[in-house]
Design a protein around this motif. Structure first.
Motif, PDB file in Angstrom:
ATOM      1  N   THR A  35       0.826  -1.203   0.000  1.00  0.00           N
ATOM      2  CA  THR A  35       0.000   0.000   0.000  1.00  0.00           C
ATOM      3  C   THR A  35       0.864   1.258   0.000  1.00  0.00           C
ATOM      4  O   THR A  35       2.065   1.202  -0.205  1.00  0.00           O
ATOM      5  N   GLY A  36       0.238   2.362   0.247  1.00  0.00           N
ATOM      6  CA  GLY A  36       0.909   3.644   0.133  1.00  0.00           C
ATOM      7  C   GLY A  36       1.290   4.289   1.439  1.00  0.00           C
ATOM      8  O   GLY A  36       1.045   3.759   2.520  1.00  0.00           O
ATOM      9  N   ALA A  37       1.910   5.426   1.286  1.00  0.00           N
ATOM     10  CA  ALA A  37       2.319   6.269   2.396  1.00  0.00           C
ATOM     11  C   ALA A  37       2.364   7.697   1.859  1.00  0.00           C
ATOM     12  O   ALA A  37       2.600   7.893   0.669  1.00  0.00           O
ATOM     13  N   PRO A  38       2.154   8.690   2.710  1.00  0.00           N
ATOM     14  CA  PRO A  38       2.162  10.076   2.219  1.00  0.00           C
ATOM     15  C   PRO A  38       3.587  10.616   2.053  1.00  0.00           C
ATOM     16  O   PRO A  38       3.969  11.619   2.640  1.00  0.00           O
ATOM     17  N   ILE A  39       4.379   9.912   1.254  1.00  0.00           N
ATOM     18  CA  ILE A  39       5.782  10.295   1.061  1.00  0.00           C
ATOM     19  C   ILE A  39       6.132  10.403  -0.416  1.00  0.00           C
ATOM     20  O   ILE A  39       7.292  10.318  -0.793  1.00  0.00           O
ATOM     21  N   GLU A  40       5.102  10.610  -1.245  1.00  0.00           N
ATOM     22  CA  GLU A  40       5.351  10.649  -2.690  1.00  0.00           C
ATOM     23  C   GLU A  40       6.300  11.765  -3.103  1.00  0.00           C
ATOM     24  O   GLU A  40       6.949  11.681  -4.143  1.00  0.00           O
ATOM     25  N   HIS A  41       6.423  12.802  -2.277  1.00  0.00           N
ATOM     26  CA  HIS A  41       7.309  13.928  -2.604  1.00  0.00           C
ATOM     27  C   HIS A  41       8.789  13.605  -2.374  1.00  0.00           C
ATOM     28  O   HIS A  41       9.657  14.310  -2.872  1.00  0.00           O
ATOM     29  N   LEU A  42       9.074  12.540  -1.633  1.00  0.00           N
ATOM     30  CA  LEU A  42      10.463  12.173  -1.340  1.00  0.00           C
ATOM     31  C   LEU A  42      11.065  11.323  -2.452  1.00  0.00           C
ATOM     32  O   LEU A  42      10.387  10.440  -2.984  1.00  0.00           O
ATOM     33  N   PRO A  43      12.332  11.549  -2.773  1.00  0.00           N
ATOM     34  CA  PRO A  43      13.007  10.579  -3.655  1.00  0.00           C
ATOM     35  C   PRO A  43      13.022   9.223  -2.952  1.00  0.00           C
ATOM     36  O   PRO A  43      13.124   9.146  -1.723  1.00  0.00           O
ATOM     37  N   PHE A  44      12.915   8.150  -3.727  1.00  0.00           N
ATOM     38  CA  PHE A  44      12.872   6.824  -3.128  1.00  0.00           C
ATOM     39  C   PHE A  44      14.049   6.592  -2.179  1.00  0.00           C
ATOM     40  O   PHE A  44      13.894   6.041  -1.097  1.00  0.00           O
ATOM     41  N   GLU A  45      15.225   7.020  -2.594  1.00  0.00           N
ATOM     42  CA  GLU A  45      16.440   6.778  -1.807  1.00  0.00           C
ATOM     43  C   GLU A  45      16.430   7.506  -0.461  1.00  0.00           C
ATOM     44  O   GLU A  45      17.193   7.176   0.433  1.00  0.00           O
ATOM     45  N   ASP A  46      15.555   8.521  -0.313  1.00  0.00           N
ATOM     46  CA  ASP A  46      15.467   9.259   0.951  1.00  0.00           C
ATOM     47  C   ASP A  46      14.496   8.625   1.947  1.00  0.00           C
ATOM     48  O   ASP A  46      14.399   9.055   3.089  1.00  0.00           O
ATOM     49  N   VAL A  47      13.772   7.609   1.521  1.00  0.00           N
ATOM     50  CA  VAL A  47      12.860   6.903   2.425  1.00  0.00           C
ATOM     51  C   VAL A  47      13.709   5.976   3.288  1.00  0.00           C
ATOM     52  O   VAL A  47      14.469   5.156   2.764  1.00  0.00           O
ATOM     53  N   ASN A  48      13.616   6.120   4.605  1.00  0.00           N
ATOM     54  CA  ASN A  48      14.566   5.415   5.486  1.00  0.00           C
ATOM     55  C   ASN A  48      14.501   3.894   5.372  1.00  0.00           C
ATOM     56  O   ASN A  48      15.455   3.207   5.684  1.00  0.00           O
ATOM     57  N   TYR A  49      13.414   3.337   4.885  1.00  0.00           N
ATOM     58  CA  TYR A  49      13.337   1.886   4.745  1.00  0.00           C
ATOM     59  C   TYR A  49      13.427   1.437   3.279  1.00  0.00           C
ATOM     60  O   TYR A  49      13.102   0.296   2.955  1.00  0.00           O
ATOM     61  N   TRP A  50      13.890   2.304   2.377  1.00  0.00           N
ATOM     62  CA  TRP A  50      13.970   1.947   0.967  1.00  0.00           C
ATOM     63  C   TRP A  50      14.825   0.698   0.718  1.00  0.00           C
ATOM     64  O   TRP A  50      14.380  -0.207   0.011  1.00  0.00           O
ATOM     65  N   PRO A  51      16.048   0.611   1.268  1.00  0.00           N
ATOM     66  CA  PRO A  51      16.840  -0.611   1.021  1.00  0.00           C
ATOM     67  C   PRO A  51      16.121  -1.879   1.494  1.00  0.00           C
ATOM     68  O   PRO A  51      16.154  -2.908   0.829  1.00  0.00           O
ATOM     69  N   GLU A  52      15.451  -1.779   2.621  1.00  0.00           N
ATOM     70  CA  GLU A  52      14.705  -2.920   3.156  1.00  0.00           C
ATOM     71  C   GLU A  52      13.534  -3.293   2.233  1.00  0.00           C
ATOM     72  O   GLU A  52      13.274  -4.467   1.980  1.00  0.00           O
ATOM     73  N   LEU A  53      12.862  -2.278   1.698  1.00  0.00           N
ATOM     74  CA  LEU A  53      11.741  -2.524   0.799  1.00  0.00           C
ATOM     75  C   LEU A  53      12.217  -3.150  -0.509  1.00  0.00           C
ATOM     76  O   LEU A  53      11.571  -4.061  -1.040  1.00  0.00           O
ATOM     77  N   MET A  54      13.356  -2.706  -1.033  1.00  0.00           N
ATOM     78  CA  MET A  54      13.896  -3.317  -2.252  1.00  0.00           C
ATOM     79  C   MET A  54      14.176  -4.803  -2.024  1.00  0.00           C
ATOM     80  O   MET A  54      13.891  -5.637  -2.889  1.00  0.00           O
ATOM     81  N   GLY A  55      14.727  -5.138  -0.867  1.00  0.00           N
ATOM     82  CA  GLY A  55      14.959  -6.541  -0.532  1.00  0.00           C
ATOM     83  C   GLY A  55      13.662  -7.318  -0.447  1.00  0.00           C
ATOM     84  O   GLY A  55      13.583  -8.481  -0.870  1.00  0.00           O
ATOM     85  N   PHE A  56      12.638  -6.689   0.089  1.00  0.00           N
ATOM     86  CA  PHE A  56      11.322  -7.314   0.190  1.00  0.00           C
ATOM     87  C   PHE A  56      10.750  -7.565  -1.205  1.00  0.00           C
ATOM     88  O   PHE A  56      10.243  -8.646  -1.504  1.00  0.00           O
TER      89      PHE A  56
END
Length: 102
Positions: A35-56
């Motif tokens: 699902t979503g989160a209200p973080i669409e304005h952030l670059p993906f790499e700035d989302v603190n759990y981005w590396p974890e989500l890529m692994g997921f």
């Protein structure tokens, strides 16, 4: 994600109804809803759990499980799997649209 702490839900709500990524290691599933989160304005790499989500996402692909992605989750999965950049609009877009993978 393990690095996420909800801000828009009552304390304990997410832990009651959702699992952390680390809690699912070794399990298999038929499908996932991202699902979503209200973080669409952030670059993906700035989302603190981005590396974890890529692994997921990679784990979902390894399992050959289905995935339904909505809102920011759709933007994230399109970027991760197909390098389709996100396009912000003034108003939320919704509907069913034709598409083709190249």
């Amino acid at each position: 994600p393990d690095k996420y702490s909800g801000k828009n839900s009552a304390p304990g709500h997410l832990d009651k109804f959702y699992k952390r990524f680390s809690q699912m290691k070794g399990e298999t599933f038929d499908g996932f809803i991202v699902t979503g989160a209200p973080i669409e304005h952030l670059p993906f790499e700035d989302v603190n759990y981005w590396p974890e989500l890529m692994g997921f996402f990679d784990r979902i692909k390894e399992m050959d499980a289905g995935m339904l992605s909505l809102c920011w989750g759709a933007m994230a999965s399109l970027w991760h799997f197909h390098r389709v950049p996100k396009h912000l609009t003034m108003h939320k877009q919704f509907g069913v649209y034709p598409h083709a993978l190249r």
